[in-house]
Scaffold this active site. Sequence first.
Site, PDB file in Angstrom:
ATOM      1  N   THR A  43       6.631  69.057  30.376  1.00 62.00           N
ATOM      2  CA  THR A  43       7.576  69.933  29.808  1.00 62.00           C
ATOM      3  C   THR A  43       8.488  69.020  29.048  1.00 62.00           C
ATOM      4  O   THR A  43       8.696  67.852  29.055  1.00 62.00           O
ATOM      5  CB  THR A  43       8.035  70.589  30.820  1.00 62.00           C
ATOM      6  OG1 THR A  43       9.242  71.387  30.230  1.00 62.00           O
ATOM      7  CG2 THR A  43       9.026  69.722  31.928  1.00 62.00           C
ATOM      8  N   GLU A  44       8.923  69.620  27.744  1.00 59.40           N
ATOM      9  CA  GLU A  44       9.598  68.865  26.778  1.00 59.40           C
ATOM     10  C   GLU A  44      10.888  68.445  27.137  1.00 59.40           C
ATOM     11  O   GLU A  44      11.335  67.144  26.654  1.00 59.40           O
ATOM     12  CB  GLU A  44       9.718  69.583  25.499  1.00 59.40           C
ATOM     13  CG  GLU A  44      10.759  70.735  25.617  1.00 59.40           C
ATOM     14  CD  GLU A  44      11.221  71.666  24.548  1.00 59.40           C
ATOM     15  OE1 GLU A  44      10.042  71.728  23.658  1.00 59.40           O
ATOM     16  OE2 GLU A  44      12.054  72.129  24.521  1.00 59.40           O
ATOM     17  N   ASN A  45      11.399  68.887  28.090  1.00 57.55           N
ATOM     18  CA  ASN A  45      12.817  68.303  28.769  1.00 57.55           C
ATOM     19  C   ASN A  45      12.620  67.237  29.582  1.00 57.55           C
ATOM     20  O   ASN A  45      13.765  66.878  30.123  1.00 57.55           O
ATOM     21  CB  ASN A  45      13.749  69.612  29.369  1.00 57.55           C
ATOM     22  CG  ASN A  45      12.790  70.324  30.567  1.00 57.55           C
ATOM     23  OD1 ASN A  45      11.698  70.872  30.243  1.00 57.55           O
ATOM     24  ND2 ASN A  45      13.420  69.942  31.827  1.00 57.55           N
ATOM     25  N   GLY A  46      11.436  66.793  29.760  1.00 59.61           N
ATOM     26  CA  GLY A  46      11.222  65.467  30.606  1.00 59.61           C
ATOM     27  C   GLY A  46      11.021  65.503  31.774  1.00 59.61           C
ATOM     28  O   GLY A  46      10.908  64.547  32.664  1.00 59.61           O
ATOM     29  N   SER A  85       9.533  61.812  26.153  1.00 58.05           N
ATOM     30  CA  SER A  85       9.111  62.905  25.966  1.00 58.05           C
ATOM     31  C   SER A  85       8.591  63.373  24.812  1.00 58.05           C
ATOM     32  O   SER A  85       7.297  63.952  24.415  1.00 58.05           O
ATOM     33  CB  SER A  85       9.877  64.095  26.451  1.00 58.05           C
ATOM     34  OG  SER A  85       9.439  65.316  26.411  1.00 58.05           O
TER      35      SER A  85
END
Lengths: 214, 215
Positions: A43-46, A85
């Site tokens: 997930t892009e938020n980490g 990320s």
Amino acid sequence: MDNKHIIAKRAAAFFEPGDIVNLGIGIPGLCSNYAADGVMFHTENGLVGVGALAEGLQKVESFCNATAQEILPVPGASPVNTAMSFGIIRGGRLDATVLGGLQVSRRGDLANWATPGRAFGMGGAMDLCNGARRVIVAMELCTKDGKPKILNECTFPLTGKACVDYIVTELCVINVTPDGLELAEIAPGRSLEEIQSMVEPKLIVSASLKEMRV
Amino acid sequence: MKSKVTTKEAILACFKDGQTIGIGGQANHGSPNRLINLLVQSGAKDLTIVTLDSGDMDLTVGRLIHSGQVKEIITTHIGKNPETVALFAAGKLKVELNPMGSFIERVRCGGMGLGGVLTKTGLGTVVEENKQKIISNGEEYLLEPAIRVDIALTRARRGDPMGNLAYRGTSGNSNPILVTAGDLSIVEVDHLMELNELTIDEITTPGLFVDMILA
């Protein structure tokens, strides 16, 4: 099975065990329900290793997905900061990304972040279609008004140029090739003419055209 | 060694009209909420804020949008906060949209003494407007310039009095990068540890980047 789940299930069939995959919001997010074992979700938020939605006391602020829902990390998950990320995304470390689509062009241009007059931010979408090894657009074939979404040219602001590899819809699967859009699979009971009538560019019919499993 | 732990009053005194302020957090997670509240309390206005998104209506970063203190937001996404969208549509808020990967690298360059970053993200889209293109290793890239801020407001899970920091899960997000890119760097820690209680193996941000700690 409703259209959204048909699309998500077929898109998820592209994933292989060991793949690292990013799922966008909307229909793409449903792909995790259908993925083979051994696929890890980024997930892009980490976080690499996004698991099921957390419930009740399992919810922890520090483990959430890109739509801010608390999730459970899977065994072997690793948190990453935003720079790492997006290094994963941009550096080709994602085996696949599944994105929603507003429009896809005959050359695989993607428009999915803005419409004329409504441009509120691209977030990670542009990086995702720039970097992932396979870019899969999972969307319904037509708009709610029955207009085609697969066009000769996108009219909405682009997310990326010539970046889409596969388009998965409830009625068909299309490969984006250097020669144009190739119809690879058709949903049961549907005809080539029907599909072509809902798509603006002339489709190449694959020599190995087969029925889509729904 | 002097502890960097400070008071709310000392932090309040730092904020001035017209500053560029970086704020950590993403989608209301890992947001330095107590520092945001102090910024709201200060009443400093005409601010430019540098932050991944604008939170939600009157929540986390959204509190600053709600209080009318922000003149411009440099960000990646505003769609989740209807107040931000309304202010933008009314011409009352300037919005600069960046792809998230480019945004974070621009800030990282600002913190790491670099002038900017070369990226393919945004080529062929509106993002490439008014930007230089550079050929490197035979490939074309967009040049995205570095961003620095007057004050960085970030949040960490654990910190010691020297400002050494550790983060947890997805609450890290932009915090470890923003903390390096401010002329003044203020961190809000969930847990203040004693020196060496935060062990050397756990530290991911060296305390030298941190000026003030709100414990």
